[in-house]
Design a protein around this motif. Structure first.
Motif, PDB file in Angstrom:
ATOM      1  N   ARG A  33      86.786  69.254  72.970  1.00 18.70           N
ATOM      2  CA  ARG A  33      86.403  68.019  73.677  1.00 18.70           C
ATOM      3  C   ARG A  33      85.923  68.296  75.102  1.00 18.70           C
ATOM      4  NH1 ARG A  33      90.143  64.702  74.880  1.00 18.70           N
ATOM      5  NH2 ARG A  33      91.541  66.359  75.511  1.00 18.70           N
ATOM      6  N   MET A  40      86.869  64.959  77.820  1.00 21.45           N
ATOM      7  CA  MET A  40      88.011  64.806  78.704  1.00 21.45           C
ATOM      8  C   MET A  40      87.614  64.294  80.077  1.00 21.45           C
ATOM      9  SD  MET A  40      88.816  68.818  78.826  1.00 21.45           S
ATOM     10  CE  MET A  40      89.800  69.363  80.158  1.00 21.45           C
ATOM     11  N   ASN A  41      86.340  64.115  80.281  1.00 23.22           N
ATOM     12  CA  ASN A  41      85.892  63.597  81.567  1.00 23.22           C
ATOM     13  C   ASN A  41      85.441  62.143  81.500  1.00 23.22           C
ATOM     14  OD1 ASN A  41      86.364  65.923  83.139  1.00 23.22           O
ATOM     15  ND2 ASN A  41      84.562  66.883  82.268  1.00 23.22           N
ATOM     16  N   THR A  42      86.021  61.371  80.584  1.00 23.74           N
ATOM     17  CA  THR A  42      85.657  59.956  80.503  1.00 23.74           C
ATOM     18  C   THR A  42      86.827  59.082  80.945  1.00 23.74           C
ATOM     19  OG1 THR A  42      86.481  59.743  78.256  1.00 23.74           O
ATOM     20  CG2 THR A  42      84.180  60.399  78.510  1.00 23.74           C
ATOM     21  N   LEU A  43      86.486  57.867  81.331  1.00 23.62           N
ATOM     22  CA  LEU A  43      87.506  56.944  81.805  1.00 23.62           C
ATOM     23  C   LEU A  43      88.486  56.586  80.685  1.00 23.62           C
ATOM     24  CD1 LEU A  43      88.135  55.608  84.483  1.00 23.62           C
ATOM     25  CD2 LEU A  43      86.872  53.593  83.718  1.00 23.62           C
ATOM     26  N   ASP A  61      89.459  58.479  78.235  1.00 24.69           N
ATOM     27  CA  ASP A  61      90.413  59.570  78.092  1.00 24.69           C
ATOM     28  C   ASP A  61      91.385  59.612  79.268  1.00 24.69           C
ATOM     29  OD1 ASP A  61      91.035  62.096  76.439  1.00 24.69           O
ATOM     30  OD2 ASP A  61      91.017  62.788  78.517  1.00 24.69           O
ATOM     31  N   ALA A  62      90.874  59.298  80.439  1.00 22.27           N
ATOM     32  CA  ALA A  62      91.715  59.364  81.636  1.00 22.27           C
ATOM     33  C   ALA A  62      92.848  58.351  81.592  1.00 22.27           C
ATOM     34  CB  ALA A  62      90.874  59.154  82.886  1.00 22.27           C
ATOM     35  N   ARG A  63      92.671  57.268  80.843  1.00 20.82           N
ATOM     36  CA  ARG A  63      93.752  56.280  80.735  1.00 20.82           C
ATOM     37  C   ARG A  63      94.870  56.763  79.830  1.00 20.82           C
ATOM     38  NH1 ARG A  63      91.717  51.725  83.102  1.00 20.82           N
ATOM     39  NH2 ARG A  63      89.487  51.401  82.824  1.00 20.82           N
ATOM     40  N   ARG A  64      94.552  57.728  78.977  1.00 20.26           N
ATOM     41  CA  ARG A  64      95.546  58.205  78.004  1.00 20.26           C
ATOM     42  C   ARG A  64      96.543  59.176  78.635  1.00 20.26           C
ATOM     43  NH1 ARG A  64      91.381  60.077  74.218  1.00 20.26           N
ATOM     44  NH2 ARG A  64      90.500  58.206  73.451  1.00 20.26           N
TER      45      ARG A  64
END
Ligand SMILES: [Fe+2]
Ligand SMILES: [Fe+2]
Ligand SMILES: [Fe+2]
Lengths: 600, 254
Positions: free
Chosen positions: B240, B244-247, B249-252
Motif C-alpha cells: 500500500r 498509507m498517505n490518504t486521509l 487511512d490516517a483516520r484508521r
C-alpha cells in the motif's frame, strides 16, 4: 493550518507543533515531568507547544499520533500465538498493559489534550520516523531509511521522499520493509542488556565501550544474524527472547556462544582491561561493527531502489553516531541528513510534518537548521527568581562581558553550567542547557564524569567547535556538505594536533562526537566559544548535557540550580546572571534563621 | 525529607536493630535516604519556581538547599561506610545521586502541598531522632548518631516553618481550607498504602486470569496462526505504498 504531533506510550513521549508548515515548538515530556524517558501522554509538552504559539487546543486542526495502535496490538497478539506456549510469561503483562491503556489511545488523547475524536489522525510509526528526517532535511528528494527496535510491524524501512504528485507539498513512498522479529535495533538492545546496561538507555554506553575492544567475535555474531546482499537481515531467534519474555531479551544459548553476561552495575574498567572487561569491550566492538556493516548494506539497497543521490536516516539506530559517520563516508550517497531527535520522540515531529506536507499538501518551508525548539525563560524572570530565593548572583551588562568572564573561568579550569534561550529538541545538549569545561585540561574528563555527571569513567565527552576552526582539530570531509555535526550526530577522527591539545574530548580511538557551531544558527553559543578562542587560541569547549546521571536534561532555571547544588559545578550562568559556589553559609547565621521560625 | 511513606518513629525504634545491622545494610539504607532527600530537594525547588509569593519562594528554596545538603551528607556517609569501598567501579556512587521528583506542588496546589510537607517533615524528623538515639546508644564508630542529630535539627526547621504557614492561614480565616488539606493528606497517605496493596493484589489477579485465558484459549489460534502465517523473512515490498498517505487511512488506528 495548525498540526499537533504526539508520540507516547512506548518510550520518550513528545509533542511537536507545526503551524503553516513551520515547526514552532517541540519538546519531550521528560523535560517537564522530570521522569527520564517519560512515556506517558505528553500533556505538559503539548501545553507548552500551544502556549509557545499563543494557541489553544481549539485552534488545532489536526492532532496526529505517531503510530497505529491497533496494528501494533495485532503484532503483539500474533507474536504471542507464534511463540505459544513459550510466550506465557509475557502474555499477561503485555495484555494487561494493552487492555488497561494502549487500546484506548484515541480516547486518551481526547481526554488528556482536550481535543475531539474528529481532530485525531494516525500516522504509521516508520512513516513518522521517515517524515521526521526527510521533511526536516535540506533535500528536495532523497532516499529515506528508518531503523529502530520495532514500530507496528516494521523494524527497517526504505522510502523515497520527493515533491508531491501534483507539485504541491511532499510525498513519502514506502518501497520495502523488514518485519518483526528481524530487527537490528532489538539485537542491539539485547546485547546492551547482555553487557549489563539498561535497554533504551545503555545503548550509548555500548557505543562508548566499543572503541576499547576489537571485533574478535565476528564469527559468533555471524551466527546471531545473517545480513543479505540486499540489505535484509535475518535473526537467529534461538539466541534471543525479546519476542517472548517480558524482561529477559537473550537466552542461555547466547551466553553459551559469547560467555557469561555481565552483571548489571558491576565494575567495568575497560581502559586497563583484564580478561572479562576486555571480553565485554570486544563484544561491544563486534556489535558496533555488525551495525555499521548492516547499515552500509542497507544503504546499498536503498540506493539501488531509489537512485537518489542523498539519504535521510531516522529511528533509534540513527542515534548511533559512529555508524552515521561511516555511512556518510563509505556509503553510496553523496549527502546524509539525520534529524537530532532520531528516536521515538522525533515521531511526534514527523507525524505533524507528514500531515502538513504529505496529507494536506502544504509547501515545505526552511529545512531544520537548529534544535532550539523548547521553552525559554526571560532574563527578568530569572533575576526575580534568584532574588526571591536569596541567591547571591551577578548580572552582566551585556553578553560580551558575560562571555569573557565565562571564558576566563573555563580557561582557569572551572566547570560551569550554561543556560541560554530555548532548550534543545532531541537527546543532545547543543549549547542551550550545557555543562562546559576546558577540553585542553588532561584530567577534565575524569573530573566531570566522577564529580559532576556521576557517570561511568570510560564514557567520552563531546567537543563543540567553531565552524571556522573545525578543520584544524577534526578530520571533517572538506568540501562535502556536512549536515551531521551541527546536531552532534556523527563521530569524526581528531587531527594529530587535536589529539595533543584536546585530551579531554578525544576518545580512546582518537575520535570525537563533534558539534560544529555555525554562528548563523547558534549565535549565543558561538560567541562564547569564540571568547574562549580569543583567550586561549583554541575554539573548542567540552560540552555535555546539563543533567546528572539518569536524569532528563534541565528545562527551567530551578532545575539548573538543582544540578548546580547537587554536583561539583563551580558556577552557573542563567542567561546574563552568574551564580558561584561559595562556602556554606555560616553556621550561626543558619541557626539564627531557624530560631526565628521556632520562636514565632 | 518529604517522602510519601516514612515509617513512624515507633516502627523505626522497633526495626532499627534489624535493618541497621551490618555495614552493607547501613550503607544501602543511607543510599535510600540520600535518594529521598535529593528527590525532596527537586520537589522543593520546583515549588520555589512555581509559587508567585517571594516569601514562600525563599522558604521553599532554603528548604530545597537543606535537602540537597542532607542528600550529600547521607551519600558521603554511605560511601564512607560501605565495605565494598569507594572504588568499587563507582557503581554505588552513581546510584546515590539518583533522584525523582514527584511534582507534588503541581499536583496538590499550595495549601495541600504545605500540609503535605508539614506532615512528612514531622514524620521524617521523628524518624531521624529515633535513629539518632539508636546510634548514640550503640556507639557505632561511624558517627551516625551525630549525623542524624544534625539532620533532625534541620528537619525541625522544616516542620516549624510549614507549621507556621498553616497556622497563619488558619488565623487569616482559612481554617477550613487548611483543615481540609491536612485531612486530605492524611487520607491520601492511608489510601495510597491501601491502593499499593490493592494494586499489587489486582495485578496478580489480572495476570492469573490472563494466564488462564492464555492456556485455555490460545492453543487453537496458535495452531491456525502457525499454519497460515509463518514469520516473514526478507524484504516485503509494495505494501500500500501510496495508500498509507490518504486521509481515510490516517483516520484508521490499524
Ligand atoms: Fe521507533
Ligand atoms: Fe526536611
Ligand atoms: Fe532532609
Amino acid at each position: 493550518m495548525v498540526i499537533l504531533g504526539i508520540s507516547a506510550f512506548f518510550h520518550d513521549a513528545a509533542a511537536a507543533l507545526v503551524v503553516d508548515g513551520e515547526v514552532v515548538a517541540a519538546a519531550q515530556e521528560e523535560r517537564f515531568s522530570r521522569k527520564k524517558h517519560d512515556a506517558g501522554l505528553p500533556v505538559l509538552a503539548a501545553r507548552f507547544c500551544l502556549a509557545q504559539a499563543g494557541l489553544t487546543i481549539e485552534d488545532v486542526d489536526r492532532v496526529v499520533f505517531y503510530e497505529k495502535p491497533l496494528r501494533k496490538f495485532e503484532r503483539i497478539l500474533v507474536g504471542h500465538l507464534r511463540e505459544f506456549p513459550r510466550s506465557l510469561p509475557q502474555f499477561p503483562r503485555s495484555l494487561a498493559t494493552w487492555l488497561g491503556r494502549r487500546l484506548w489511545t484515541k480516547g486518551d488523547l481526547c481526554r488528556g489534550l482536550g481535543c475531539t475524536p474528529e481532530q485525531v489522525l494516525f500516522c504509521e510509526h516508520h512513516l513518522s520516523h521517515a517524515a521526521s528526517a526527510f521533511l526536516c532535511s535540506p533535500f528536495e528528494r532523497a532516499a529515506v531509511i528508518t531503523v529502530d527496535g520495532v514500530g507496528e510491524w516494521a523494524t527497517t524501512s526504505i522510502f523515497r521522499g520527493g515533491p508531491g504528485s501534483d507539485g504541491k507539498g511532499a510525498s513519502i513512498e514506502l518501497l520495502a520493509e523488514l518485519e518483526y522479529p528481524h530487527s537490528i535495533g532489538l539485537l542491539y538492545s539485547a546485547i546492551t542488556a547482555y553487557l549489563g546496561f539498561e535497554v533504551n538507555e545503555g545503548e550509548y554506553k555500548v557505543m562508548g565501550l566499543a572503541p576499547y575492544g576489537r571485533p574478535r567475535y565476528r564469527d559468533e555474531f555471524a551466527k546471531l544474524c545473517t545480513v543479505g546482499d540486499d540489505g535484509s537481515l535475518a535473526i537467529d531467534l534461538k539466541y534471543f527472547s525479546y519476542h517472548r519474555h517480558p524482561t529477559r531479551s537473550f537466552t542461555p544459548e547466547l551466553e553459551r556462544l559469547l560467555g557469561p553476561a555481565r552483571v548489571p552495575g558491576s565494575p567495568l574498567h575497560p581502559l586497563n582491561a583484564s580478561g572479562e572487561d576486555q571480553r565485554f569491550a570486544d563484544i561491544a566492538a563486534s556489535l558496533q561493527e555488525l551495525t555499521e556493516r548492516y547499515l552500509l548494506a542497507l544503504a546499498g539497497e536503498a540506493h539501488r531502489l531509489t537512485g537518489e543521490p542523498n539519504l535521510c536516516l531516522a529511528g533509534g539506530v540513527a542515534l548511533n553516531c559512529v555508524a552515521n559517520r561511516r555511512l556518510d563516508r563509505e556509503g553510496p550517497f553523496a549527502e546524509l541528513f539525520v534529524q537530532p531527535a532520531a528516536g521515538d520522540a522525533g515521531g511526534a515531529l514527523g507525524a505533524a510534518l507528514w500531515a502538513t506536507h504529505v496529507l494536506l499538501g502544504l509547501p515545505r518551508r526552511e529545512p531544520m537548521k537548529h534544535a532550539f525548539l523548547g521553552a525559554a525563560w526571560a532574563q527578568e524572570d530569572i533575576v526575580t527568581f534568584l532574588g526571591d530565593c536569596g541567591v547571591r548572583f551577578r548580572v552582566f551588562g551585556d553578553a560580551r562581558d558575560r562571555d569573557e568572564e565565562v571564558a576566563r573561568r573555563l580557561a582557569e579550569g572551572e566547570v560551569g553550567g550554561w543556560f541560554q534561550g530555548r532548550f534543545e529538541w532531541g537527546p543532545r545538549a547543543l549549547g542551550a542547557r550545557s555543562i562546559l569545561a576546558d577540553p585542553r585540561a588532561p584530567g577534565m574528563r575524569e573530573r566531570v564524569n566522577r564529580k559532576i555527571k556521576y557517570r561511568e569513567g570510560f564514557r567520552p565527552f563531546a567537543p563543540a567547535v567553531l565552524d571556522g576552526e573545525a578543520a584544524r582539530w577534526f578530520e571533517l570531509d572538506g568540501g562535502k556538505p556536512d549536515h551531521l555535526t551541527p546536531f552532534m550526530c556523527s563521530v569524526v577522527p581528531v587531527t594529530e594536533e587535536g589529539q595533543q591539545v584536546l585530551p579531554s574530548v578525544t576518545h580512546v580511538d582518537g575520535t570525537a562526537r563533534v558539534q560544529r557551531i555555525e554562528r548563523e544558527h547558534n549565535p549565543v553559543f558561538y560567541d562564547l566559544v569564540d571568547a574562549f578562542r580569543e583567550r586561549t587560541g583554541v575554539g573548542v569547549l567540552l560540552n555535555t548535557s546539563m543533567n546528572l546521571k539518569d536524569e532528563p536534561l534541565c528545562a527551567s532555571p530551578a532545575e539548573a540550580y538543582g544540578v548546580f547544588v547537587r554536583s561539583d559545578l563551580d558556577f552557573l550562568v542563567l542567561e546574563r546572571c552568574l551564580v558561584e559556589k561559595r562556602p556554606e553559609k555560616h553556621h550561626e547565621e543558619r541557626r539564627e534563621e531557624r530560631h526565628q521560625w521556632r520562636a514565632s | 525529607m518529604i517522602a510519601v511513606a516514612a515509617p513512624s518513629s515507633l516502627m523505626v525504634r522497633l526495626v532499627a536493630p534489624l535493618v541497621w545491622r551490618s555495614d552493607v545494610k547501613i550503607a544501602a539504607k543511607l543510599e535510600g535516604f540520600a535518594a529521598t532527600e535529593a528527590g525532596s530537594a527537586l520537589d522543593m525547588l520546583k515549588a520555589a519556581e512555581l509559587t508567585d509569593d517571594p516569601a514562600l519562594r525563599r522558604l521553599f528554596f532554603r528548604h530545597a538547599l537543606d535537602e540537597a545538603r542532607h542528600a550529600q551528607l547521607f551519600r558521603a556517609a554511605a560511601r564512607r561506610i560501605d565495605p565494598r569501598g569507594r572504588d568499587a567501579g563507582g557503581a554505588s556512587e552513581y546510584r546515590l545521586i539518583h533522584a525523582t521528583r514527584q511534582n507534588l506542588f503541581e499536583r496538590y496546589g499550595l495549601v495541600r502541598f504545605v500540609a503535605f510537607v508539614h506532615l512528612a517533615e514531622l514524620r521524617g524528623e521523628s524518624q531521624f531522632r529515633a535513629l539518632r538515639d539508636h546510634f548514640r546508644a550503640g556507639s557505632d564508630g561511624n558517627d551516625l548518631g551525630e549525623l542524624f542529630a544534625r539532620i533532625a535539627r534541620e528537619e525541625r526547621f522544616h516542620v516549624a516553618y510549614s507549621g507556621k504557614l498553616l497556622a497563619d492561614w488558619r488565623r487569616e480565616g482559612r481554617a477550613r481550607e487548611v483543615w481540609q488539606a491536612v485531612a486530605r493528606v492524611r487520607f491520601t497517605r492511608a489510601f495510597d498504602a491501601w491502593r499499593r496493596i490493592g494494586r499489587v493484589f489486582g495485578d496478580h489477579a489480572t495476570r492469573l486470569l490472563l494466564g488462564l485465558l492464555y492456556l485455555v484459549l490460545l492453543p487453537l489460534f496458535a495452531l491456525i496462526q502457525r499454519r497460515r502465517d509463518p514469520v516473514r523473512n526478507g524484504w516485503k515490498r509494495g505494501r500500500r505504498g501510496h495508500e498509507m498517505n490518504t486521509l481515510t487511512d490516517a483516520r484508521r488506528q490499524f
